[in-house]
Design a protein around this motif. Structure first.
Motif, PDB file in Angstrom:
ATOM      1  N   THR A  21      -5.436   5.856  12.460  1.00 49.57           N
ATOM      2  CA  THR A  21      -4.237   6.547  12.908  1.00 49.57           C
ATOM      3  C   THR A  21      -4.208   6.672  14.423  1.00 49.57           C
ATOM      4  O   THR A  21      -3.186   6.414  15.063  1.00 49.57           O
ATOM      5  N   THR A  24      -4.332   2.679  16.020  1.00 42.23           N
ATOM      6  CA  THR A  24      -3.470   1.555  15.698  1.00 42.23           C
ATOM      7  C   THR A  24      -2.169   1.892  14.994  1.00 42.23           C
ATOM      8  O   THR A  24      -1.330   1.025  14.855  1.00 42.23           O
ATOM      9  N   ASP A  26       0.183   2.844  11.590  1.00 42.95           N
ATOM     10  CA  ASP A  26       0.200   2.715  10.133  1.00 42.95           C
ATOM     11  C   ASP A  26       0.104   1.288   9.609  1.00 42.95           C
ATOM     12  O   ASP A  26      -0.039   1.090   8.410  1.00 42.95           O
ATOM     13  N   ASP A  27       0.224   0.285  10.449  1.00 42.42           N
ATOM     14  CA  ASP A  27       0.325  -1.087   9.963  1.00 42.42           C
ATOM     15  C   ASP A  27      -1.003  -1.839   9.987  1.00 42.42           C
ATOM     16  O   ASP A  27      -1.045  -3.029  10.290  1.00 42.42           O
ATOM     17  N   ILE A  28      -2.083  -1.151   9.659  1.00 44.46           N
ATOM     18  CA  ILE A  28      -3.391  -1.793   9.719  1.00 44.46           C
ATOM     19  C   ILE A  28      -4.294  -1.243   8.624  1.00 44.46           C
ATOM     20  O   ILE A  28      -4.152  -0.096   8.209  1.00 44.46           O
ATOM     21  N   PRO A  50      -4.851  -6.088  10.482  1.00 50.67           N
ATOM     22  CA  PRO A  50      -3.416  -5.827  10.404  1.00 50.67           C
ATOM     23  C   PRO A  50      -2.865  -6.292   9.058  1.00 50.67           C
ATOM     24  O   PRO A  50      -3.266  -7.330   8.532  1.00 50.67           O
ATOM     25  N   ILE A  51      -1.960  -5.505   8.512  1.00 49.11           N
ATOM     26  CA  ILE A  51      -1.357  -5.846   7.230  1.00 49.11           C
ATOM     27  C   ILE A  51      -0.713  -7.228   7.344  1.00 49.11           C
ATOM     28  O   ILE A  51       0.010  -7.511   8.296  1.00 49.11           O
ATOM     29  N   PHE A  66      -4.590   4.132   4.010  1.00 46.79           N
ATOM     30  CA  PHE A  66      -4.846   2.756   4.426  1.00 46.79           C
ATOM     31  C   PHE A  66      -5.377   1.932   3.255  1.00 46.79           C
ATOM     32  O   PHE A  66      -5.788   2.474   2.239  1.00 46.79           O
TER      33      PHE A  66
END
Length: 121
Positions: A21, A24, A26-28, A50-51, A66
């Motif tokens: 958090t 990076t 929320d996209d990881i 990364p997503i 996550f």
């Protein structure tokens, strides 16, 4: 504590969620893999992922906050692993205990603790 074929303690989950958090957003997620699996030089590795960058063959473990991605070829060596976050004095340490990391290892004799990071309390 989230128990799958890898156990992640509440302390480890909280620490990892906080790191993701703060650093990076929320996209990881986090990807776990083993280098030189089944040899005396085997090591557990953990990296930001990364997503969308995970491998199609990775096992996805959905956790609160996550996703954890486990490399397909590393899975047999990570079965029964415990990821924990411990404090020694004022320094925190993320650890792996991996009973199957190296060939013919037993849980009692060769539980691997691998230092992944520090966190001051």
């Amino acid at each position: 504590m989230k128990k799958t074929f890898i156990t992640i303690t509440d302390n480890a989950h909280t620490y990892l969620e906080k790191c993701l958090t703060e650093e990076t957003g929320d996209d990881i997620g986090i990807r776990i893999f083993v280098t030189e699996a089944g040899t005396p030089n085997a090591e557990c590795c953990m990296a930001y992922c990364p997503i969308g960058n995970q491998e199609a063959t990775d096992k996805t473990i959905k956790l609160k906050g996550f996703n954890l991605y486990i490399d397909k070829h590393s899975q047999p060596y990570l079965k029964g692993a415990i990821i924990d976050f411990l404090f020694v004095d004022t320094i925190g340490q993320l650890t792996f205990k991996t009973p199957h990391l190296r060939e013919n290892d037993s849980i009692e004799e060769f539980a691997e603790q691998y230092r992944l990071g520090h966190f001051k309390r």
